[in-house]
Scaffold this motif. Structure first.
Motif, PDB file in Angstrom:
ATOM      1  N   LEU A 120       0.924  -1.376  -0.082  1.00 44.25           N
ATOM      2  CA  LEU A 120      -0.012   0.040   0.020  1.00 44.25           C
ATOM      3  C   LEU A 120       0.655   1.132   0.000  1.00 44.25           C
ATOM      4  N   ASP A 121       1.157   1.669  -1.237  1.00 46.87           N
ATOM      5  CA  ASP A 121       2.237   2.763  -1.368  1.00 46.87           C
ATOM      6  C   ASP A 121       1.286   4.004  -1.223  1.00 46.87           C
ATOM      7  N   GLY A 122       2.149   4.980  -0.648  1.00 50.46           N
ATOM      8  CA  GLY A 122       1.225   6.343  -0.606  1.00 50.46           C
ATOM      9  C   GLY A 122       0.132   6.489   0.608  1.00 50.46           C
ATOM     10  N   SER A 123       0.528   5.287   1.532  1.00 56.47           N
ATOM     11  CA  SER A 123      -0.724   5.327   2.512  1.00 56.47           C
ATOM     12  C   SER A 123      -0.414   6.329   3.833  1.00 56.47           C
ATOM     13  N   SER A 124       0.612   7.350   3.557  1.00 59.86           N
ATOM     14  CA  SER A 124       0.614   8.309   4.577  1.00 59.86           C
ATOM     15  C   SER A 124      -0.457   9.264   4.137  1.00 59.86           C
ATOM     16  N   ASN A 125      -0.978   9.398   3.013  1.00 55.19           N
ATOM     17  CA  ASN A 125      -2.146  10.259   2.511  1.00 55.19           C
ATOM     18  C   ASN A 125      -3.401   9.683   2.742  1.00 55.19           C
ATOM     19  N   VAL A 212       7.722  16.476  -8.590  1.00 51.08           N
ATOM     20  CA  VAL A 212       8.761  16.123  -7.728  1.00 51.08           C
ATOM     21  C   VAL A 212       8.561  16.901  -6.326  1.00 51.08           C
ATOM     22  N   ASN A 213       9.020  16.616  -5.210  1.00 54.32           N
ATOM     23  CA  ASN A 213       8.736  17.274  -3.994  1.00 54.32           C
ATOM     24  C   ASN A 213       9.636  18.550  -3.856  1.00 54.32           C
ATOM     25  N   GLU A 214       9.159  19.693  -4.356  1.00 56.23           N
ATOM     26  CA  GLU A 214      10.056  21.084  -4.389  1.00 56.23           C
ATOM     27  C   GLU A 214      10.256  21.511  -2.885  1.00 56.23           C
ATOM     28  N   ARG A 246       2.722  18.965 -10.926  1.00 57.91           N
ATOM     29  CA  ARG A 246       1.870  18.313 -10.253  1.00 57.91           C
ATOM     30  C   ARG A 246       2.599  17.299  -9.421  1.00 57.91           C
ATOM     31  N   TYR A 247       2.346  17.320  -8.116  1.00 61.07           N
ATOM     32  CA  TYR A 247       2.802  16.504  -7.240  1.00 61.07           C
ATOM     33  C   TYR A 247       1.848  15.746  -5.994  1.00 61.07           C
ATOM     34  N   ILE A 248       1.548  14.581  -6.369  1.00 63.34           N
ATOM     35  CA  ILE A 248       0.490  13.903  -5.282  1.00 63.34           C
ATOM     36  C   ILE A 248       1.060  13.444  -4.123  1.00 63.34           C
ATOM     37  N   GLY A 249       2.565  12.969  -4.240  1.00 64.90           N
ATOM     38  CA  GLY A 249       3.003  12.247  -3.275  1.00 64.90           C
ATOM     39  C   GLY A 249       2.800  10.795  -2.754  1.00 64.90           C
ATOM     40  N   SER A 250       2.204  10.480  -4.067  1.00 68.59           N
ATOM     41  CA  SER A 250       1.775   8.988  -4.006  1.00 68.59           C
ATOM     42  C   SER A 250       2.528   8.440  -5.085  1.00 68.59           C
ATOM     43  N   MET A 251       3.544   7.655  -5.145  1.00 67.44           N
ATOM     44  CA  MET A 251       4.107   7.176  -6.221  1.00 67.44           C
ATOM     45  C   MET A 251       3.385   6.580  -7.526  1.00 67.44           C
ATOM     46  N   VAL A 252       2.409   5.783  -7.043  1.00 66.40           N
ATOM     47  CA  VAL A 252       1.702   5.239  -8.178  1.00 66.40           C
ATOM     48  C   VAL A 252       1.095   6.217  -8.905  1.00 66.40           C
ATOM     49  N   ALA A 266      10.224  12.614 -10.423  1.00 65.62           N
ATOM     50  CA  ALA A 266      11.461  12.431  -9.856  1.00 65.62           C
ATOM     51  C   ALA A 266      11.314  12.433  -8.440  1.00 65.62           C
ATOM     52  N   TYR A 267      12.353  11.681  -7.736  1.00 66.07           N
ATOM     53  CA  TYR A 267      12.593  11.923  -6.395  1.00 66.07           C
ATOM     54  C   TYR A 267      14.166  11.423  -6.295  1.00 66.07           C
ATOM     55  N   PRO A 268      14.745  12.911  -6.275  1.00 67.98           N
ATOM     56  CA  PRO A 268      16.315  12.850  -6.569  1.00 67.98           C
ATOM     57  C   PRO A 268      17.027  12.749  -5.104  1.00 67.98           C
ATOM     58  N   GLY A 276      18.055   9.749  -2.056  1.00 72.80           N
ATOM     59  CA  GLY A 276      16.249   9.889  -2.373  1.00 72.80           C
ATOM     60  C   GLY A 276      15.539   9.041  -1.317  1.00 72.80           C
ATOM     61  N   LYS A 277      14.280   8.555  -1.608  1.00 75.16           N
ATOM     62  CA  LYS A 277      13.370   8.155  -0.747  1.00 75.16           C
ATOM     63  C   LYS A 277      12.944   6.726  -1.168  1.00 75.16           C
ATOM     64  N   LEU A 278      13.028   6.512  -2.642  1.00 74.43           N
ATOM     65  CA  LEU A 278      12.177   5.247  -2.962  1.00 74.43           C
ATOM     66  C   LEU A 278      12.895   4.188  -2.749  1.00 74.43           C
ATOM     67  N   ARG A 279      12.544   2.892  -2.520  1.00 73.16           N
ATOM     68  CA  ARG A 279      13.254   1.783  -2.481  1.00 73.16           C
ATOM     69  C   ARG A 279      13.146   0.929  -3.738  1.00 73.16           C
ATOM     70  N   ILE A 280      14.860   0.487  -3.911  1.00 70.32           N
ATOM     71  CA  ILE A 280      15.082  -0.089  -5.402  1.00 70.32           C
ATOM     72  C   ILE A 280      14.238  -1.158  -5.716  1.00 70.32           C
ATOM     73  N   TYR A 282      11.087  -2.662  -4.742  1.00 67.96           N
ATOM     74  CA  TYR A 282       9.722  -2.745  -4.842  1.00 67.96           C
ATOM     75  C   TYR A 282       9.263  -1.428  -5.172  1.00 67.96           C
ATOM     76  N   GLU A 283       9.731  -0.453  -5.326  1.00 64.12           N
ATOM     77  CA  GLU A 283       9.304   0.906  -6.025  1.00 64.12           C
ATOM     78  C   GLU A 283      10.019   1.245  -7.333  1.00 64.12           C
ATOM     79  N   SER A 284      11.417   1.493  -7.290  1.00 63.50           N
ATOM     80  CA  SER A 284      12.114   1.883  -8.453  1.00 63.50           C
ATOM     81  C   SER A 284      12.040   0.843  -9.593  1.00 63.50           C
TER      82      SER A 284
HETATM   83  P1  AFP Z   1       4.042   6.608   2.059  1.00 59.58           P
HETATM   84  O1  AFP Z   1       3.599   5.309   1.594  1.00 59.58           O
HETATM   85  O2  AFP Z   1       4.686   6.838   3.610  1.00 59.58           O
HETATM   86  O3  AFP Z   1       2.927   7.744   1.848  1.00 59.58           O
HETATM   87  O4  AFP Z   1       5.197   7.174   0.954  1.00 59.58           O
HETATM   88  C1  AFP Z   1       4.906   7.276  -0.324  1.00 59.58           C
HETATM   89  C2  AFP Z   1       6.223   7.335  -0.895  1.00 59.58           C
HETATM   90  O5  AFP Z   1       7.248   6.324  -0.622  1.00 59.58           O
HETATM   91  C3  AFP Z   1       5.935   7.385  -2.637  1.00 59.58           C
HETATM   92  O6  AFP Z   1       4.769   6.854  -2.915  1.00 59.58           O
HETATM   93  C4  AFP Z   1       5.949   8.816  -2.968  1.00 59.58           C
HETATM   94  O7  AFP Z   1       6.226   9.358  -4.134  1.00 59.58           O
HETATM   95  C5  AFP Z   1       6.962   9.420  -1.950  1.00 59.58           C
HETATM   96  O8  AFP Z   1       6.975   8.551  -0.734  1.00 59.58           O
HETATM   97  C6  AFP Z   1       6.728  10.886  -1.464  1.00 59.58           C
HETATM   98  O9  AFP Z   1       7.474  11.393  -0.685  1.00 59.58           O
HETATM   99  P2  AFP Z   1       7.525  12.831   0.174  1.00 59.58           P
HETATM  100  O10 AFP Z   1       6.372  12.852   0.902  1.00 59.58           O
HETATM  101  O11 AFP Z   1       8.646  12.862   0.786  1.00 59.58           O
HETATM  102  O12 AFP Z   1       7.398  13.633  -0.990  1.00 59.58           O
END
Ligand code: AFP
Length: 346
Positions: A120-125, A212-214, A246-252, A266-268, A276-280, A282-284
């Motif tokens: 469940l990627d992006g679940s913090s939102n 991108v997360n500016e 456009r940045y949702i913060g949910s990679m999918v 991008a997540y540089p 960066g943040k994204l895991r090789i 199961y995400e990248s």
């Molecule tokens: P969560 O699963 O904790 O919501 O993280 C989502 C994520 O792994 C990916 O889906 C987003 O592209 C990226 O993190 C967003 O990260 P930032 O909040 O640092 O921009």
């Protein structure tokens, strides 16, 4: 007269069986493995839809390996995925974002594949009703069911299948098994089947959107800054208009839009998070595979993402992905700026 298009639908299972028939050497294992993935995604979709009504939204009280709070839905989705994959009998190992160690399948249920997934990627939102998704990659283990865990840490280019399922206004599964072919399926809730709705998805070579997360730009290196500046303040010689953000913060969700409309996601690297943040695993890797098979590219800034070899299962890497012209601009920014950060690490 019967409408042929409405009575002759291409379900995901039918698609898998047709692909299998094209490869006489195929054993059907991947088809059965994908059936487990479908069941997992349908379960998560159903939980996401009713989360608010049955009080599934909120914290489960645990912390995962990244030190993040797990949501109730994260925990549920992970358990569902692990059980569905295990019972398929087609996997020897699993790597999940929600589990610290490799999940080793009991001997009697072992198959020749490994699956890596973020259930469940992006679940913090999720409390805000934002699109979330499942991302997965499937790998063939060279030694089959007898494989050892070191066979998981291989270059991304060895991936066999990559996909994601997005739980949004509709439930969309996007999949590739290579061969320059990426297919999009939409879940028909009445039938409970994924139906082919977006055959042969191709990413435009150049788009008009950057994602991108500016908020991290204070920490960016010069190459990253120069690249995004070039999108916002294009030189007259480039002939380009400023890109939209456009940045949702949910990679999918951000990758899905990039795949359909073009542009760059991008997540540089930055000085806070050098990889960066994204895991090789199961995400990248799965997303890079999808984008490449759709005619685009995925790079860290200086190298191809699918050439990376992770050292640990939860390693991260910087990523830029998009159409070929957009990626050429990223490469040029890194080539013209000696100041850049890059790394893959835990
Ligand atoms: P969560 O699963 O904790 O919501 O993280 C989502 C994520 O792994 C990916 O889906 C987003 O592209 C990226 O993190 C967003 O990260 P930032 O909040 O640092 O921009």
């Amino acid at each position: 007269m019967t409408d042929h298009h409405k009575t002759n639908i291409m379900t995901l299972t039918r698609y898998m069986l047709e692909q299998q028939r094209k490869h006489p050497e195929a054993t059907g294992d991947l088809t059965i493995a994908m059936n487990g993935v479908q069941v997992g995604c349908k379960f998560v979709e159903s939980c996401v839809r009713k989360a608010r009504l049955v009080n599934l939204v909120g914290l489960a009280g645990n912390t995962n390996v990244q030190g993040e709070d797990q949501k109730k839905l994260d925990v549920l989705s992970n358990e569902m995925f692990v059980n569905a994959m295990m019972s398929s009998g087609k996997f020897a190992f699993m790597v999940s974002e929600e589990v610290d160690d490799i999940v080793v399948v009991p001997e009697e249920l072992r198959g020749k594949y490994c699956i890596t997934f973020d259930p469940l990627d992006g679940s913090s939102n999720i409390d805000a009703g934002v699109n979330v998704g499942t991302i997965f990659g499937i790998w063939r283990l060279p030694s089959g069911p007898q494989a050892t865990v070191d066979e998981i840490l291989v270059p991304g280019s060895e991936i066999v299948a990559g996909g994601y399922c997005m739980y949004g206004s509709s439930c969309n599964m996007v999949l590739t098994f290579g061969n320059n072919s990426v297919e999009g399926f939409t879940l028909d809730p009445a039938l409970g089947e994924f139906i082919l709705t977006h055959p042969n998805i191709r990413i435009p070579p150049r788009g008009k959107i950057y994602s991108v997360n500016e908020g991290n730009s204070l920490y960016w290196d010069d190459a990253t800054k120069a690249y995004f500046d070039s999108l916002k303040f294009p030189s007259p010689e480039s002939g380009l208009k400023p890109y939209s953000a456009r940045y949702i913060g949910s990679m999918v969700a951000d990758v899905h839009r990039t795949l359909l409309y073009g542009g760059v996601f991008a997540y540089p690297s930055d000085r806070k998070s050098r990889s960066g943040k994204l895991r090789i695993l199961y995400e990248s890797f799965p997303m890079a595979f999808i984008i490449e098979q759709a005619g685009g590219r995925a790079i860290t800034g200086i190298e191809r993402v699918l050439d990376l070899v992770p050292k640990h299962i939860h390693d991260r890497c910087p990523i830029f992905l998009g159409g070929t012209d957009d990626m050429a601009d990223v490469e040029a920014a890194f080539a013209n700026n000696s100041n850049w950060l890059n790394g893959t690490q835990k």
